[in-house]
Design a protein around this motif. Structure first.
Motif, PDB file in Angstrom:
ATOM      1  N   LEU A 165      -5.933   3.617  -2.194  1.00  0.00           N
ATOM      2  CA  LEU A 165      -7.372   3.603  -1.929  1.00  0.00           C
ATOM      3  C   LEU A 165      -8.152   2.927  -3.055  1.00  0.00           C
ATOM      4  O   LEU A 165      -9.017   2.080  -2.779  1.00  0.00           O
ATOM      5  N   PRO A 166      -7.894   3.229  -4.334  1.00  0.00           N
ATOM      6  CA  PRO A 166      -8.587   2.508  -5.405  1.00  0.00           C
ATOM      7  C   PRO A 166      -8.341   0.998  -5.366  1.00  0.00           C
ATOM      8  O   PRO A 166      -9.234   0.208  -5.649  1.00  0.00           O
ATOM      9  N   TYR A 167      -7.116   0.606  -4.999  1.00  0.00           N
ATOM     10  CA  TYR A 167      -6.799  -0.819  -4.870  1.00  0.00           C
ATOM     11  C   TYR A 167      -7.686  -1.463  -3.806  1.00  0.00           C
ATOM     12  O   TYR A 167      -8.260  -2.536  -4.006  1.00  0.00           O
ATOM     13  N   TRP A 168      -7.781  -0.806  -2.670  1.00  0.00           N
ATOM     14  CA  TRP A 168      -8.628  -1.301  -1.576  1.00  0.00           C
ATOM     15  C   TRP A 168     -10.080  -1.387  -2.018  1.00  0.00           C
ATOM     16  O   TRP A 168     -10.756  -2.384  -1.781  1.00  0.00           O
ATOM     17  N   GLN A 169     -10.582  -0.366  -2.673  1.00  0.00           N
ATOM     18  CA  GLN A 169     -11.981  -0.336  -3.087  1.00  0.00           C
ATOM     19  C   GLN A 169     -12.306  -1.408  -4.127  1.00  0.00           C
ATOM     20  O   GLN A 169     -13.409  -1.946  -4.139  1.00  0.00           O
ATOM     21  N   GLN A 173      -4.116   5.302   7.973  1.00  0.00           N
ATOM     22  CA  GLN A 173      -3.588   6.549   7.420  1.00  0.00           C
ATOM     23  C   GLN A 173      -3.439   6.468   5.906  1.00  0.00           C
ATOM     24  O   GLN A 173      -3.813   7.391   5.178  1.00  0.00           O
ATOM     25  N   ILE A 174      -2.902   5.356   5.425  1.00  0.00           N
ATOM     26  CA  ILE A 174      -2.691   5.187   3.989  1.00  0.00           C
ATOM     27  C   ILE A 174      -4.020   5.171   3.237  1.00  0.00           C
ATOM     28  O   ILE A 174      -4.138   5.738   2.139  1.00  0.00           O
ATOM     29  N   LEU A 175      -5.029   4.547   3.833  1.00  0.00           N
ATOM     30  CA  LEU A 175      -6.336   4.457   3.180  1.00  0.00           C
ATOM     31  C   LEU A 175      -7.177   5.708   3.387  1.00  0.00           C
ATOM     32  O   LEU A 175      -8.270   5.826   2.839  1.00  0.00           O
ATOM     33  N   GLY A 176      -6.675   6.642   4.188  1.00  0.00           N
ATOM     34  CA  GLY A 176      -7.376   7.900   4.384  1.00  0.00           C
ATOM     35  C   GLY A 176      -8.639   7.796   5.208  1.00  0.00           C
ATOM     36  O   GLY A 176      -9.558   8.612   5.052  1.00  0.00           O
ATOM     37  N   TRP A 177      -8.706   6.817   6.111  1.00  0.00           N
ATOM     38  CA  TRP A 177      -9.887   6.685   6.961  1.00  0.00           C
ATOM     39  C   TRP A 177      -9.918   7.838   7.954  1.00  0.00           C
ATOM     40  O   TRP A 177      -8.947   8.100   8.667  1.00  0.00           O
ATOM     41  N   GLU A 178     -11.055   8.508   8.017  1.00  0.00           N
ATOM     42  CA  GLU A 178     -11.185   9.651   8.923  1.00  0.00           C
ATOM     43  C   GLU A 178     -11.314   9.201  10.369  1.00  0.00           C
ATOM     44  O   GLU A 178     -10.963   9.935  11.285  1.00  0.00           O
ATOM     45  N   ARG A 179     -11.835   8.020  10.577  1.00  0.00           N
ATOM     46  CA  ARG A 179     -12.003   7.498  11.934  1.00  0.00           C
ATOM     47  C   ARG A 179     -11.223   6.202  12.089  1.00  0.00           C
ATOM     48  O   ARG A 179     -11.039   5.451  11.139  1.00  0.00           O
ATOM     49  N   LEU A 234       0.828  -1.207   0.000  1.00  0.00           N
ATOM     50  CA  LEU A 234       0.000   0.000   0.000  1.00  0.00           C
ATOM     51  C   LEU A 234       0.864   1.259   0.000  1.00  0.00           C
ATOM     52  O   LEU A 234       0.507   2.261  -0.617  1.00  0.00           O
ATOM     53  N   SER A 235       1.979   1.204   0.689  1.00  0.00           N
ATOM     54  CA  SER A 235       2.882   2.354   0.703  1.00  0.00           C
ATOM     55  C   SER A 235       3.447   2.620  -0.694  1.00  0.00           C
ATOM     56  O   SER A 235       3.577   3.769  -1.122  1.00  0.00           O
ATOM     57  N   GLN A 236       3.757   1.551  -1.416  1.00  0.00           N
ATOM     58  CA  GLN A 236       4.295   1.688  -2.768  1.00  0.00           C
ATOM     59  C   GLN A 236       3.248   2.216  -3.736  1.00  0.00           C
ATOM     60  O   GLN A 236       3.565   2.957  -4.669  1.00  0.00           O
ATOM     61  N   LEU A 237       1.991   1.842  -3.507  1.00  0.00           N
ATOM     62  CA  LEU A 237       0.921   2.273  -4.409  1.00  0.00           C
ATOM     63  C   LEU A 237       0.622   3.762  -4.273  1.00  0.00           C
ATOM     64  O   LEU A 237       0.094   4.384  -5.202  1.00  0.00           O
ATOM     65  N   GLU A 238       0.910   4.321  -3.103  1.00  0.00           N
ATOM     66  CA  GLU A 238       0.695   5.747  -2.835  1.00  0.00           C
ATOM     67  C   GLU A 238      -0.749   6.153  -3.157  1.00  0.00           C
ATOM     68  O   GLU A 238      -1.685   5.700  -2.547  1.00  0.00           O
TER      69      GLU A 238
END
Length: 232
Positions: free
Chosen positions: A77-81, A179-185, A69-73
């Motif tokens: 998030l699109p990868y996760w989704q 943090q990498i996925l940008g989750w607010e909570r 995930l760090s490499q994907l930068e």
């Protein structure tokens, strides 16, 4: 992707219940079983007397390591989704059907670790089988948002027992994922589930484990508390 399937790890020691372990971060079938052997030992030490099953699923197709995930930068998030729908489908469809078709005991419980917690959550939320009864669900280091958007109370109401959410505020690995996925909570593996419900019990693992490691032996005291005592 190969279809998920259940592996009967150990027979019952006299208790007519089954516990299904759902992993979330190893890929190879042989290595997965070998490396998870400690879990079966820990479960027995913690007091589990029923049979133990392992859900194999094709995590090789979705391996969200911190390094990857760090490499994907910006593409993390699109990868996760793109892949999280597969995880959801396993919990909603595959796992309940496998349990109904292959497990003969009247009562089952689920234990999901890390990403496997998402599978356990969706199985609980969408539980549609009258038999067997879904008793308890144990989430360890859950990668699931903990707010009301997940309708936790409704999900827990499908249980005959308790939803145990084991969280650790010192889990730096899970924090970095968030943090990498940008989750607010924070996910439920870091903080308690927000919704108050009589069938939801949050357990702070930090003072019990004294470490943030996912090693099975570090969860022994937590699982002993869950399996040998009734929730307040």
């Amino acid at each position: 992707m190969d279809k998920p399937y259940l592996i009967n790890i150990e027979p019952s020691l006299g208790q007519a219940e089954a516990l299904i372990f759902v992993d979330g971060y190893l890929s190879d079938r042989a290595d997965t079983l070998a490396e998870n052997y400690q879990w079966w030992t820990i479960l027995r030490q913690a007091g589990w007397q029923g049979s133990i099953y392992y859900l194999w699923w094709d995590v090789a197709q979705f391996s969200p390591s911190l390094e990857l995930l760090s490499q994907l930068e910006s593409e993390a998030l699109p990868y996760w989704q793109r892949h999280r729908s597969y995880v959801k489908r396993i919990g909603k469809s595959f796992l309940p059907k496998l349990i109904a078709q292959e497990i003969s005991v009247p009562v089952v419980s689920l234990m999901g670790c890390s990403l496997g917690s998402r599978i356990a959550y969706y199985a609980m939320r969408e539980w549609f089988e009258a038999k067997p009864i879904l008793k308890d669900v144990i989430l360890l280091g859950g990668m699931i948002q903990r707010d009301r958007s997940k309708n936790w109370g409704y999900a827990a109401s499908n249980l005959n027992g308790t939803l145990f959410n084991v969280y650790n505020g010192e889990d730096l690995l899970l924090m970095r994922f968030s943090q990498i996925l940008g989750w607010e909570r924070s996910p439920c593996g870091i903080k308690p589930i927000r919704e108050v419900h009589p069938q939801i019990l949050n357990i702070d693992a930090a003072p019990l484990m004294k470490t943030a490691s996912y090693s099975p032996k570090n969860y022994l005291s937590v699982l002993s508390r869950i399996l040998t005592s009734s929730p307040p």
